[in-house]
Design a protein around this motif. Structure first.
Motif, PDB file in Angstrom:
ATOM      1  N   ASN A   1       0.805  -1.221   0.000  1.00  0.00           N
ATOM      2  CA  ASN A   1       0.000   0.000   0.000  1.00  0.00           C
ATOM      3  C   ASN A   1       0.835   1.266   0.000  1.00  0.00           C
ATOM      4  O   ASN A   1       0.500   2.239   0.674  1.00  0.00           O
ATOM      5  CB  ASN A   1      -0.940   0.033   1.209  1.00  0.00           C
ATOM      6  CG  ASN A   1      -1.956  -1.084   1.141  1.00  0.00           C
ATOM      7  OD1 ASN A   1      -2.501  -1.333   0.051  1.00  0.00           O
ATOM      8  ND2 ASN A   1      -2.170  -1.756   2.241  1.00  0.00           N
ATOM      9  N   ALA A   2       1.939   1.246  -0.714  1.00  0.00           N
ATOM     10  CA  ALA A   2       2.727   2.469  -0.797  1.00  0.00           C
ATOM     11  C   ALA A   2       1.924   3.521  -1.552  1.00  0.00           C
ATOM     12  O   ALA A   2       1.293   3.235  -2.561  1.00  0.00           O
ATOM     13  CB  ALA A   2       4.034   2.192  -1.524  1.00  0.00           C
ATOM     14  N   ARG A   3       1.929   4.741  -1.017  1.00  0.00           N
ATOM     15  CA  ARG A   3       1.307   5.862  -1.709  1.00  0.00           C
ATOM     16  C   ARG A   3       2.384   6.775  -2.271  1.00  0.00           C
ATOM     17  O   ARG A   3       2.093   7.690  -3.038  1.00  0.00           O
ATOM     18  CB  ARG A   3       0.394   6.649  -0.760  1.00  0.00           C
ATOM     19  CG  ARG A   3      -0.705   5.829  -0.110  1.00  0.00           C
ATOM     20  CD  ARG A   3      -1.595   5.130  -1.118  1.00  0.00           C
ATOM     21  NE  ARG A   3      -2.362   6.074  -1.938  1.00  0.00           N
ATOM     22  CZ  ARG A   3      -2.918   5.761  -3.111  1.00  0.00           C
ATOM     23  NH1 ARG A   3      -2.745   4.565  -3.618  1.00  0.00           N
ATOM     24  NH2 ARG A   3      -3.595   6.662  -3.770  1.00  0.00           N
ATOM     25  N   ILE A   4       3.580   6.578  -1.794  1.00  0.00           N
ATOM     26  CA  ILE A   4       4.702   7.362  -2.290  1.00  0.00           C
ATOM     27  C   ILE A   4       5.769   6.372  -2.747  1.00  0.00           C
ATOM     28  O   ILE A   4       6.188   5.502  -1.981  1.00  0.00           O
ATOM     29  CB  ILE A   4       5.293   8.256  -1.171  1.00  0.00           C
ATOM     30  CG1 ILE A   4       4.209   9.190  -0.638  1.00  0.00           C
ATOM     31  CG2 ILE A   4       6.501   9.025  -1.671  1.00  0.00           C
ATOM     32  CD1 ILE A   4       4.609   9.913   0.623  1.00  0.00           C
ATOM     33  N   LEU A   5       6.188   6.476  -3.999  1.00  0.00           N
ATOM     34  CA  LEU A   5       7.226   5.579  -4.504  1.00  0.00           C
ATOM     35  C   LEU A   5       8.519   6.362  -4.647  1.00  0.00           C
ATOM     36  O   LEU A   5       8.535   7.438  -5.241  1.00  0.00           O
ATOM     37  CB  LEU A   5       6.842   5.038  -5.883  1.00  0.00           C
ATOM     38  CG  LEU A   5       5.930   3.820  -5.973  1.00  0.00           C
ATOM     39  CD1 LEU A   5       5.731   3.454  -7.430  1.00  0.00           C
ATOM     40  CD2 LEU A   5       6.514   2.649  -5.204  1.00  0.00           C
ATOM     41  N   ILE A   6       9.591   5.797  -4.111  1.00  0.00           N
ATOM     42  CA  ILE A   6      10.890   6.414  -4.312  1.00  0.00           C
ATOM     43  C   ILE A   6      11.709   5.485  -5.193  1.00  0.00           C
ATOM     44  O   ILE A   6      11.877   4.307  -4.877  1.00  0.00           O
ATOM     45  CB  ILE A   6      11.614   6.617  -2.967  1.00  0.00           C
ATOM     46  CG1 ILE A   6      10.735   7.471  -2.054  1.00  0.00           C
ATOM     47  CG2 ILE A   6      12.965   7.274  -3.183  1.00  0.00           C
ATOM     48  CD1 ILE A   6      11.298   7.614  -0.671  1.00  0.00           C
ATOM     49  N   LEU A   7      12.164   5.977  -6.312  1.00  0.00           N
ATOM     50  CA  LEU A   7      12.919   5.153  -7.247  1.00  0.00           C
ATOM     51  C   LEU A   7      14.333   5.712  -7.355  1.00  0.00           C
ATOM     52  O   LEU A   7      14.524   6.862  -7.739  1.00  0.00           O
ATOM     53  CB  LEU A   7      12.250   5.165  -8.623  1.00  0.00           C
ATOM     54  CG  LEU A   7      10.791   4.690  -8.648  1.00  0.00           C
ATOM     55  CD1 LEU A   7      10.071   5.224  -9.863  1.00  0.00           C
ATOM     56  CD2 LEU A   7      10.734   3.184  -8.617  1.00  0.00           C
ATOM     57  N   ASP A   8      15.307   4.877  -6.992  1.00  0.00           N
ATOM     58  CA  ASP A   8      16.697   5.332  -7.001  1.00  0.00           C
ATOM     59  C   ASP A   8      17.365   4.875  -8.292  1.00  0.00           C
ATOM     60  O   ASP A   8      17.599   3.677  -8.473  1.00  0.00           O
ATOM     61  CB  ASP A   8      17.419   4.766  -5.772  1.00  0.00           C
ATOM     62  CG  ASP A   8      18.817   5.363  -5.606  1.00  0.00           C
ATOM     63  OD1 ASP A   8      19.179   6.245  -6.402  1.00  0.00           O
ATOM     64  OD2 ASP A   8      19.524   4.947  -4.675  1.00  0.00           O
ATOM     65  N   GLU A   9      17.652   5.785  -9.177  1.00  0.00           N
ATOM     66  CA  GLU A   9      18.301   5.486 -10.464  1.00  0.00           C
ATOM     67  C   GLU A   9      17.653   4.270 -11.126  1.00  0.00           C
ATOM     68  O   GLU A   9      18.333   3.281 -11.430  1.00  0.00           O
ATOM     69  CB  GLU A   9      19.798   5.203 -10.266  1.00  0.00           C
ATOM     70  CG  GLU A   9      20.555   6.331  -9.606  1.00  0.00           C
ATOM     71  CD  GLU A   9      21.138   7.313 -10.600  1.00  0.00           C
ATOM     72  OE1 GLU A   9      20.927   7.143 -11.825  1.00  0.00           O
ATOM     73  OE2 GLU A   9      21.797   8.274 -10.161  1.00  0.00           O
TER      74      GLU A   9
END
Lengths: 347, 508
Positions: free
Chosen positions: B162-170
């Motif tokens: 249930n992530a509402r914020i995705l952080i994508l590293d490179e």
């Protein structure tokens, strides 16, 4: 709690923390003495007096330090290349056996001393060669093999002393015949109980230091120890370096046994070494694996042993305090070493 | 857009120091619902540090993080997950021997739970992969998936929690251009469903394609924040590096004779990393051969072979006739300069001094040692020469190399291998992780060496770097080598197809 690495530890930290470790060790010693019902300060004083208080005591300490310098160097050389030689005890006995083999009449003066010393080194080197070849060829952990060889070797010595090497004049005691006079290491000064083994140990420390800091082999040994992958990539023959390290380490440990027999005892018995091989690990670690510091740390360890013996007779505190002291000294030193490179952050 | 309820995440003056280095200096940024914010910056600008603080791997020295209006407790990844923050790391955190479904469920519930919950989980995963266009079979073993598929699993894992914020590293570092396009499609669907995305990158064209807003970091500080629509790639680049730095431009050169030839070389696979599959390659004097490809497709095997670390299983390698012996030492003796992929682990020994590292491969040569005795004075003057000629910023030759930045470390390696005047240069990811100034320097040195008649093999995962420098481009995929393409004869998209493995069947 977290550890933050310190990029470049300041000198104050590098010297101050080990000094602090020493102080902490002494505090623990005083606490132990208190528990044993003795006066803490007086106990420390008695240990110091027992180790250095008289000419006799000081020479005894130097004699005791001699095998520790050899085994300490053996361990320091191996550990520097990340070769975990826990088997200095076995290599020590290999040297002692050779001292008896060649020193009971097989060879005469002037050959016997140099030849038996070199043969002893060779024997010790061979004892370590097996585990190292197993390591480089098959990846067998040398910690296990070298450690277990200690017991194999001790049993082998018992067998020799009960059988082929038994002294016929020994009144049934398991000991070897005595060395001939020509095979004994002379005393450095007439009338003083200090043999040339000690001088040899000092020379060995200097030689090891020169090898490590000035030769290509020393450079390779340090590189292999610090980063095996980079050493291999740079074209260093990693396995050959490990074998050479093992030969040097095993040879040094063997000199401990050889000099104990040829310099001090004059014969071989199965109680020749009260764990000099294992104590060598402590000596090397306290010296931070530096060959010259090994001399100092061997003297420190020997002083604690010799001093505790005499203190025990005077103050009634058990000699176990010596083992406790070494253990705490080692623990504090390892801790100090870690704290020179890492900062503790409490969160 | 300015409705405060839309605000999903707020970083307030985050500061993090490592010793003397301030990795993050009072960084503030906000993320709104349905928005993609790109965090741009050179390597070492502090992007990854910031992400690790956000996700609780590091604790900030100062400042705070708020998610959906609630402060996030520092140093607690679990709390970040619970608050709806999902992170897709550059290096995946998946268990190879488990299935996709088990990887996704891992850590969220007991693996011994009853079949019913497993079935529910499967239904949810299938629904999520349909909704977001993340095609991947739930029962496939992760070990058998491609890199692109693994990334999808990572994203599914975050969505499943249930992530509402995705952080994508490179996220695109390991993808072919086509796979990257598919990833962007997924991200657009995620935004449409009301998720917010923080996208970390140093690739400008991607940022321009996907982000609504860009936050540019330099030396740990926010140096600019612009809406993507109101800026240009050139402006962002200038912000990133703080002024214009012209990258060296390689003029085409005429190739000379073949200095090294690989003929049908095959090497064994090494675990999951493929070995070479009948590779034939010529390295010519005065020519830069670029080797493109997604990481882990046999480049390591080729580099190891030329470095002397491994021998060909079949096929032959020749330099002025077939090679009789082959080892790292022999490679050095034959005049091969080797710039390893990992300068920290393979190229240098961290606790050795610059002097010791400078002679790490040449210490046995006359000049540095005689009869087994080191001549440290000669070694030190060699190191001093490199420090001066290659502009290595350091306290001196007696300093430990671990104190140097990546760029200065690389310059020392460059000096070490180039000073003897090599015939062949193997440059494996020579500029990865370096700042723009150091990149320009390293590349110009490689070009100069080529112009001086050396054969250069440049291995890189950065297609732009390859296309900018190489005279001839080969692509590797699963250990196979494509034919050589002359400079400018193929577009990035065409090379991307080769990187994805297309074309080899016809060529073989």
């Amino acid at each position: 709690m977290r550890l933050d690495p310190i990029a470049a530890p300041p000198l104050s930290r590098q010297i101050g923390l080990p000094a602090l470790a020493l102080v902490a060790t002494l505090l623990v010693a005083m606490a132990l003495a208190l528990i044993a019902g003795a006066d803490p300060l007086a106990t420390l004083g008695l240990i110091a007096k027992g180790a250095f208080g008289s000419k006799f005591a000081a020479l005894e300490t130097l004699n005791r330090a001699t095998p520790l310098i050899f085994t300490g160097l053996a361990v320091a050389v191996a550990f520097r290349a990340k070769l975990w030689n826990i088997g200095a005890e076995a290599q020590l006995y290999a040297g002692a056996i050779v001292a008896v083999l060649l020193g009971t009449g097989a060879l005469g003066a002037p050959l016997v001393l140099p030849v038996s010393a070199l043969a002893a080194m060779l024997a010790g080197a061979l004892v370590l060669l097996g585990p190292v070849v197993l390591k480089t060829r098959l990846g067998v952990d040398e910690v296990v093999t070298t450690l277990l060889l200690n017991f194999v070797m001790l049993l082998f010595v018992s067998y020799l002393l009960e059988g082929p090497m038994k002294d016929p004049m020994g009144m049934g005691w398991p000991k070897s015949p005595a060395l001939i006079k020509e095979a004994r290491l002379p005393r450095i000064v007439d009338g003083l109980r200090l043999h040339w083994g000690f001088a040899l140990a000092l020379i060995a420390a200097v030689v090891v230091w020169v090898i490590q800091s000035r030769t290509t082999l020393g450079f390779e040994m340090r590189a292999v120890g610090q980063n095996r992958e980079a050493a291999r990539f740079a074209g260093m023959p990693v396995n050959v370096v490990l074998v050479k390290t093992a030969l040097l380490s095993g040879g040094l440990a063997a000199l401990a046994g050889w000099s104990e027999v040829a310099g001090l005892k004059g014969h071989l018995s199965s109680d020749l070494s009260p764990g000099f091989g294992y104590t060598g690990i402590i000596v090397a670690m306290l010296a931070l694996l530096h060959p010259l510091s090994v001399v100092l740390s061997a003297l420190f360890v020997a002083a604690i042993f010799v001093g505790s013996d005499s203190m025990s007779r005077a103050a009634g505190v058990p000699t176990y305090i010596a083992d406790m002291l070494l253990a705490t000294a080692l623990l504090f030193m390892v801790l100090a070493l870690m704290l020179t490179r890492y900062r503790v952050v409490w969160k | 857009m300015s409705d405060p309820r839309d605000l999903v995440m707020r970083l307030d003056r985050i500061t993090k120091r490592f010793g003397a280095l301030t990795a993050n200096d009072a960084i503030s940024l906000t993320l709104r619902r349905g928005e993609v914010v790109a965090l741009l910056g050179e390597n070492g600008a502090g992007k990854t540090t910031l992400m690790n603080i956000l996700f609780g791997h590091y604790v900030a020295d100062d400042g705070r993080v708020e998610v959906f209006g609630e402060p996030l407790p520092p140093g607690n990844p679990r709390a970040a997950l619970a608050a709806g923050v999902g992170m897709v790391h550059q290096h995946f955190t998946l268990a190879d021997n488990l299935t996709v479904l088990d990887n996704i469920r891992l850590g969220t519930e007991s693996l011994f739970s009853r079949g019913a919950s497993r079935a529910t989980a499967r239904a949810r995963v299938e629904a999520l992969s349909r909704d977001f266009g993340l095609a991947v079979h739930p029962d496939a073993r992760v070990g058998s998936l491609t890199v692109g598929e693994r990334q999808r699993v990572e994203i599914l894992k975050a969505l499943y929690r249930n992530a509402r914020i995705l952080i994508l590293d490179e996220p695109t570092a390991v993808l072919t251009p086509q796979e990257a396009e598919a990833l962007f499609a997924t991200l657009r669907r995620a935004i449409a469903q009301g998720l917010s995305i923080l996208f970390i990158s140093h690739k400008l064209h991607e940022v321009m394609a996907i982000a609504d807003r860009c936050v540019v970091l330099r030396h740990g500080k926010v140096v600019g924040e612009v809406a993507t629509a109101e800026t240009s790639g050139a402006e962002l680049a200038a912000m990133m590096v703080g002024g214009e730095i012209a990258l060296p431009e390689a003029r085409p050169a005429t190739a000379g004779k073949v200095l090294m030839r690989l003929d049908g070389v095959t090497t064994p696979d090494k675990g999951a990393a493929p070995g070479l599959k009948r590779v034939t390659l010529d390295l010519r004097a005065g020519e830069i051969v670029g080797l493109a490809g997604v990481s882990g497709n046999g480049q390591a095997a080729l580099a190891d072979l030329i470095s002397g670390l491994i021998l060909p299983g079949s096929g032959s390698v020749s330099m002025d006739g077939p090679l009789a012996r082959w080892s790292p030492r022999e490679a050095i003796r034959q005049g091969i300069a080797r710039i390893p992929e990992d300068r920290h682990k393979t190229g240098t020994i961290a606790d050795f001094t610059l002097t010791e590292n400078a002679v790490l491969e040449g210490y046995w040569q006359t000049g540095f040692s005689k009869a087994g005795l080191m001549d440290w004075r000669a070694a030190e003057s060699f190191a001093e020469g490199i420090i001066a000629a290659y502009d290595v910023r350091c306290p001196g030759p007696a300093a430990r190399i671990r104190l140097l930045s990546g760029g200065n470390m690389q310059k020392l390696i460059l000096g070490r291998v180039l000073e003897p005047g090599p015939k062949i240069i193997l440059a494996n990811q020579p500029v990865r992780g370096l700042d723009v100034g150091a990149i320009a320097y390293v590349q110009s040195r490689l070009i100069a060496a080529r112009d001086g008649g050396a054969a250069v093999l440049l291995i890189s995962e950065d297609l732009d770097e390859i296309m900018g420098l190489a005279d001839v481009i080969h692509v590797m995929s699963e250990g196979r080598l494509s034919p050589g393409f002359a400079r400018g004869s193929k577009t990035a998209a065409e090379l991307g197809l080769w990187m994805a493995g297309q074309g080899f069947d016809h060529a073989a």
